[in-house]
Design a protein around this motif. Sequence first.
Motif, PDB file in Angstrom:
ATOM      1  N   PHE A  33      21.513  11.704  -6.291  1.00 14.31           N
ATOM      2  CA  PHE A  33      22.375  11.558  -5.127  1.00 14.31           C
ATOM      3  C   PHE A  33      22.462  12.919  -4.448  1.00 14.31           C
ATOM      4  O   PHE A  33      21.986  13.933  -4.982  1.00 14.31           O
ATOM      5  CB  PHE A  33      23.771  11.059  -5.528  1.00 14.31           C
ATOM      6  N   THR A  34      23.066  12.947  -3.268  1.00 14.84           N
ATOM      7  CA  THR A  34      23.268  14.211  -2.563  1.00 14.84           C
ATOM      8  C   THR A  34      24.712  14.289  -2.077  1.00 14.84           C
ATOM      9  O   THR A  34      25.499  13.357  -2.265  1.00 14.84           O
ATOM     10  CB  THR A  34      22.328  14.371  -1.350  1.00 14.84           C
ATOM     11  N   ASP A  35      25.025  15.405  -1.441  1.00 16.99           N
ATOM     12  CA  ASP A  35      26.357  15.570  -0.852  1.00 16.99           C
ATOM     13  C   ASP A  35      26.323  15.362   0.659  1.00 16.99           C
ATOM     14  O   ASP A  35      27.217  15.853   1.366  1.00 16.99           O
ATOM     15  CB  ASP A  35      26.918  16.955  -1.178  1.00 16.99           C
ATOM     16  N   ARG A  36      25.330  14.630   1.153  1.00 17.33           N
ATOM     17  CA  ARG A  36      25.322  14.294   2.584  1.00 17.33           C
ATOM     18  C   ARG A  36      26.654  13.625   2.933  1.00 17.33           C
ATOM     19  O   ARG A  36      27.095  12.692   2.262  1.00 17.33           O
ATOM     20  CB  ARG A  36      24.163  13.357   2.892  1.00 17.33           C
ATOM     21  N   ALA A  37      27.323  14.105   3.973  1.00 20.03           N
ATOM     22  CA  ALA A  37      28.642  13.594   4.358  1.00 20.03           C
ATOM     23  C   ALA A  37      28.556  13.045   5.774  1.00 20.03           C
ATOM     24  O   ALA A  37      28.462  13.804   6.743  1.00 20.03           O
ATOM     25  CB  ALA A  37      29.694  14.702   4.266  1.00 20.03           C
ATOM     26  N   MET A  38      28.602  11.730   5.896  1.00 16.74           N
ATOM     27  CA  MET A  38      28.405  11.063   7.185  1.00 16.74           C
ATOM     28  C   MET A  38      29.477   9.990   7.376  1.00 16.74           C
ATOM     29  O   MET A  38      29.977   9.404   6.412  1.00 16.74           O
ATOM     30  CB  MET A  38      27.029  10.409   7.249  1.00 16.74           C
ATOM     31  N   GLN A  39      29.785   9.716   8.657  1.00 18.22           N
ATOM     32  CA  GLN A  39      30.787   8.706   8.979  1.00 18.22           C
ATOM     33  C   GLN A  39      30.442   8.068  10.314  1.00 18.22           C
ATOM     34  O   GLN A  39      29.960   8.731  11.230  1.00 18.22           O
ATOM     35  CB  GLN A  39      32.176   9.362   9.047  1.00 18.22           C
ATOM     36  N   THR A  40      30.681   6.762  10.405  1.00 18.93           N
ATOM     37  CA  THR A  40      30.488   6.101  11.689  1.00 18.93           C
ATOM     38  C   THR A  40      31.588   6.549  12.652  1.00 18.93           C
ATOM     39  O   THR A  40      32.716   6.825  12.243  1.00 18.93           O
ATOM     40  CB  THR A  40      30.525   4.572  11.547  1.00 18.93           C
ATOM     41  N   THR A  41      31.252   6.614  13.918  1.00 21.28           N
ATOM     42  CA  THR A  41      32.240   7.061  14.908  1.00 21.28           C
ATOM     43  C   THR A  41      33.326   6.025  15.135  1.00 21.28           C
ATOM     44  O   THR A  41      34.433   6.350  15.550  1.00 21.28           O
ATOM     45  CB  THR A  41      31.550   7.387  16.233  1.00 21.28           C
ATOM     46  N   SER A  42      33.022   4.765  14.861  1.00 19.40           N
ATOM     47  CA  SER A  42      34.011   3.687  14.912  1.00 19.40           C
ATOM     48  C   SER A  42      33.712   2.740  13.771  1.00 19.40           C
ATOM     49  O   SER A  42      32.565   2.640  13.315  1.00 19.40           O
ATOM     50  CB  SER A  42      33.940   2.933  16.246  1.00 19.40           C
ATOM     51  N   TYR A  43      34.716   2.039  13.276  1.00 19.58           N
ATOM     52  CA  TYR A  43      34.508   1.076  12.198  1.00 19.58           C
ATOM     53  C   TYR A  43      34.303  -0.340  12.739  1.00 19.58           C
ATOM     54  O   TYR A  43      34.200  -1.285  11.962  1.00 19.58           O
ATOM     55  CB  TYR A  43      35.693   1.077  11.233  1.00 19.58           C
ATOM     56  N   ARG A  44      34.226  -0.460  14.062  1.00 18.07           N
ATOM     57  CA  ARG A  44      34.036  -1.782  14.665  1.00 18.07           C
ATOM     58  C   ARG A  44      33.124  -1.684  15.865  1.00 18.07           C
ATOM     59  O   ARG A  44      33.251  -0.767  16.678  1.00 18.07           O
ATOM     60  CB  ARG A  44      35.383  -2.370  15.086  1.00 18.07           C
TER      61      ARG A  44
ATOM     62  N   GLU B 186      43.552   3.841  12.045  1.00 16.03           N
ATOM     63  CA  GLU B 186      44.231   4.280  10.830  1.00 16.03           C
ATOM     64  C   GLU B 186      43.266   4.775   9.765  1.00 16.03           C
ATOM     65  O   GLU B 186      43.532   5.784   9.093  1.00 16.03           O
ATOM     66  CB  GLU B 186      45.081   3.136  10.263  1.00 16.03           C
ATOM     67  N   ARG B 187      42.146   4.106   9.585  1.00 19.51           N
ATOM     68  CA  ARG B 187      41.280   4.431   8.450  1.00 19.51           C
ATOM     69  C   ARG B 187      40.238   5.499   8.764  1.00 19.51           C
ATOM     70  O   ARG B 187      39.780   6.197   7.848  1.00 19.51           O
ATOM     71  CB  ARG B 187      40.585   3.163   7.950  1.00 19.51           C
ATOM     72  N   HIS B 188      39.844   5.660  10.022  1.00 19.89           N
ATOM     73  CA  HIS B 188      38.858   6.702  10.335  1.00 19.89           C
ATOM     74  C   HIS B 188      39.383   8.088   9.976  1.00 19.89           C
ATOM     75  O   HIS B 188      38.648   8.882   9.360  1.00 19.89           O
ATOM     76  CB  HIS B 188      38.451   6.631  11.807  1.00 19.89           C
ATOM     77  N   PRO B 189      40.628   8.446  10.314  1.00 19.34           N
ATOM     78  CA  PRO B 189      41.116   9.769   9.903  1.00 19.34           C
ATOM     79  C   PRO B 189      41.167   9.943   8.387  1.00 19.34           C
ATOM     80  O   PRO B 189      40.937  11.051   7.882  1.00 19.34           O
ATOM     81  CB  PRO B 189      42.522   9.831  10.513  1.00 19.34           C
ATOM     82  N   VAL B 190      41.461   8.875   7.661  1.00 18.87           N
ATOM     83  CA  VAL B 190      41.469   8.963   6.200  1.00 18.87           C
ATOM     84  C   VAL B 190      40.063   9.273   5.687  1.00 18.87           C
ATOM     85  O   VAL B 190      39.865  10.144   4.840  1.00 18.87           O
ATOM     86  CB  VAL B 190      41.996   7.656   5.578  1.00 18.87           C
ATOM     87  N   GLY B 191      39.064   8.547   6.209  1.00 17.09           N
ATOM     88  CA  GLY B 191      37.689   8.813   5.823  1.00 17.09           C
ATOM     89  C   GLY B 191      37.256  10.223   6.174  1.00 17.09           C
ATOM     90  O   GLY B 191      36.567  10.893   5.389  1.00 17.09           O
ATOM     91  N   ALA B 192      37.648  10.710   7.341  1.00 17.17           N
ATOM     92  CA  ALA B 192      37.278  12.066   7.753  1.00 17.17           C
ATOM     93  C   ALA B 192      37.879  13.105   6.817  1.00 17.17           C
ATOM     94  O   ALA B 192      37.223  14.104   6.474  1.00 17.17           O
ATOM     95  CB  ALA B 192      37.748  12.314   9.192  1.00 17.17           C
ATOM     96  N   ARG B 193      39.120  12.887   6.380  1.00 19.48           N
ATOM     97  CA  ARG B 193      39.739  13.830   5.439  1.00 19.48           C
ATOM     98  C   ARG B 193      39.034  13.824   4.095  1.00 19.48           C
ATOM     99  O   ARG B 193      38.876  14.874   3.452  1.00 19.48           O
ATOM    100  CB  ARG B 193      41.223  13.494   5.264  1.00 19.48           C
ATOM    101  N   VAL B 194      38.585  12.652   3.652  1.00 19.39           N
ATOM    102  CA  VAL B 194      37.856  12.571   2.389  1.00 19.39           C
ATOM    103  C   VAL B 194      36.525  13.321   2.494  1.00 19.39           C
ATOM    104  O   VAL B 194      36.114  14.019   1.567  1.00 19.39           O
ATOM    105  CB  VAL B 194      37.637  11.099   1.984  1.00 19.39           C
ATOM    106  N   LEU B 195      35.846  13.179   3.625  1.00 19.46           N
ATOM    107  CA  LEU B 195      34.594  13.916   3.812  1.00 19.46           C
ATOM    108  C   LEU B 195      34.829  15.423   3.769  1.00 19.46           C
ATOM    109  O   LEU B 195      34.067  16.171   3.144  1.00 19.46           O
ATOM    110  CB  LEU B 195      33.934  13.518   5.135  1.00 19.46           C
ATOM    111  N   ASP B 196      35.887  15.884   4.423  1.00 19.61           N
ATOM    112  CA  ASP B 196      36.194  17.311   4.382  1.00 19.61           C
ATOM    113  C   ASP B 196      36.591  17.755   2.974  1.00 19.61           C
ATOM    114  O   ASP B 196      36.280  18.872   2.554  1.00 19.61           O
ATOM    115  CB  ASP B 196      37.311  17.649   5.372  1.00 19.61           C
TER     116      ASP B 196
END
Length: 507
Positions: free
Chosen positions: A280-291, A346-356
């Motif tokens: 695995f790697t530490d690539r940290a990615m997130q979709t800009t929207s969840y919908r 609500e959930r995008h900021p939570v995901g962003a904090r986890v990535l950081d």
Amino acid sequence: MSDVVIVGAGPVGLFLACELGLAGCSVVVLERDPEPGSPWRTEPLGTRGMFATSLQGFHRRGMLDPLVKASGVHDELAADFGADGSSPIRGGVGHFAGMVLDPARVDLAALPFRLPSPAPDFALTSLDAVEAVLSERAAELGVEIRRGVTVSDVAQDGEGVVVRAGERAYPARWVVGCDGGRSVVRRLAGFAFVGTEPRFTGYTMVATLADPEKLRPGITLTPTGMYLRMDTTGHVGMVDFDGGAFDRTHQPTRDHLQTVLRRVSGTDVTLDEVHLASSFTDRAMQTTSYRRGRVLLAGDAAHIHSPLGGQGLNTGLGDAANLGWKLAATVRGHAPDGLLDTYTRERHPVGARVLDWSRAQVSAMAPGPHGRALQGVIRDLLGTRDGTTYVYGRLSGWATRHDLGSDHPLVGRNTPDFRLADGTCLADLMHDGRGVVLDFSAELHLRDAATGWQRRLRYVAGAAEDDLGLGAVLVRPDGIVAWADGRDIDRQAFERAAGEWFGPAES
């Protein structure tokens, strides 16, 4: 046509399916793997830590006892805070960048609005155990799970979505991709996926060592990376700061793994046999929207990061809990305007904090003087009660707060498990998936007002063993506090909050 098609029968997809099934939605789950229970999902490689908010979610749906039984959780694996919430935690409670937290340094009184609960704040389980419990519950709720199905296309219009797998079409009003970090749904539906590239390649394996005494047990940070050895299971892991150079399309060989392990550990340890291995790697990615239209994402399909720290499963379950009741209300036709859009908000900021959080750990683990300097500072902080409590608050979810536009410090947080005078816990009142109004006032201030939402909200009045100084509280189906007030209850404020989250009152 189904109400919802979920792609992926992992913990996130199955938890979401149970939430939707509980609300009476017709749900089909499509899973690529033909059978459950692969070696990657059982112990030791499938072992995961579940923290407070996830365990509370199972508790609220009456699935905590089955989960504990399926997981084989014993005292040494679960955190037991005691009846008064003050006893020390037993067992491990996680780490930051390989630096293990001391449970005795967690200041339980400093965790925001925490009350004692039958649900532990931490427990070890396996993906297989979680999926077994959720699969059984999903079947009881009429959810259809189809295995051995590989999705090849997702097409949507204003009326619905069609998911194709080979020659078979699965039409639905909504589709949710819960199909992991390499999500097919995310790619086919055209979600933007942004973030940072990897700094390391990680490896996890079940192996037999010729000379295990050459590796320290547990997690060890080294000048060149990190390694993990578990005595009882043969589980060995390592992190090699190679810029993520290993080609993950290839299976790592024994010779490659031994070379990396020797380099990272600084020893001449020998791998006799490798039974299972992956990278695995530490690539940290997130979709800009969840919908996107009628397609939504949850879990690793929406965000990926290093698995170090055990945040992936817990974050994904939080996504599913947040989305489930909102999508169900939308399907059933009683959602207030814009409710489904609050999922991303609500959930995008939570995901962003986890990535950081993941990125910060990678920086602290990195070889060289900068990484060693960070480790020194973090070890000093973890040597204090405040430092350990801060990290544990982030890991456990007790410190997480969604911005719901209220100044009340409890609103937006995971609800405390209020215990009424008759011994009933709040979680006991939420098994049916409805929201709850707790009215602690002797005058029953909200009894008449709550009748306007009686199909969507359970009204319960009575004194609590500890009401935290509150007069009343409104809890959403996902366990997030939507509104709270002190002794002088503002009935109109309650009605506004109930309308905002549960739609107009019924006449």
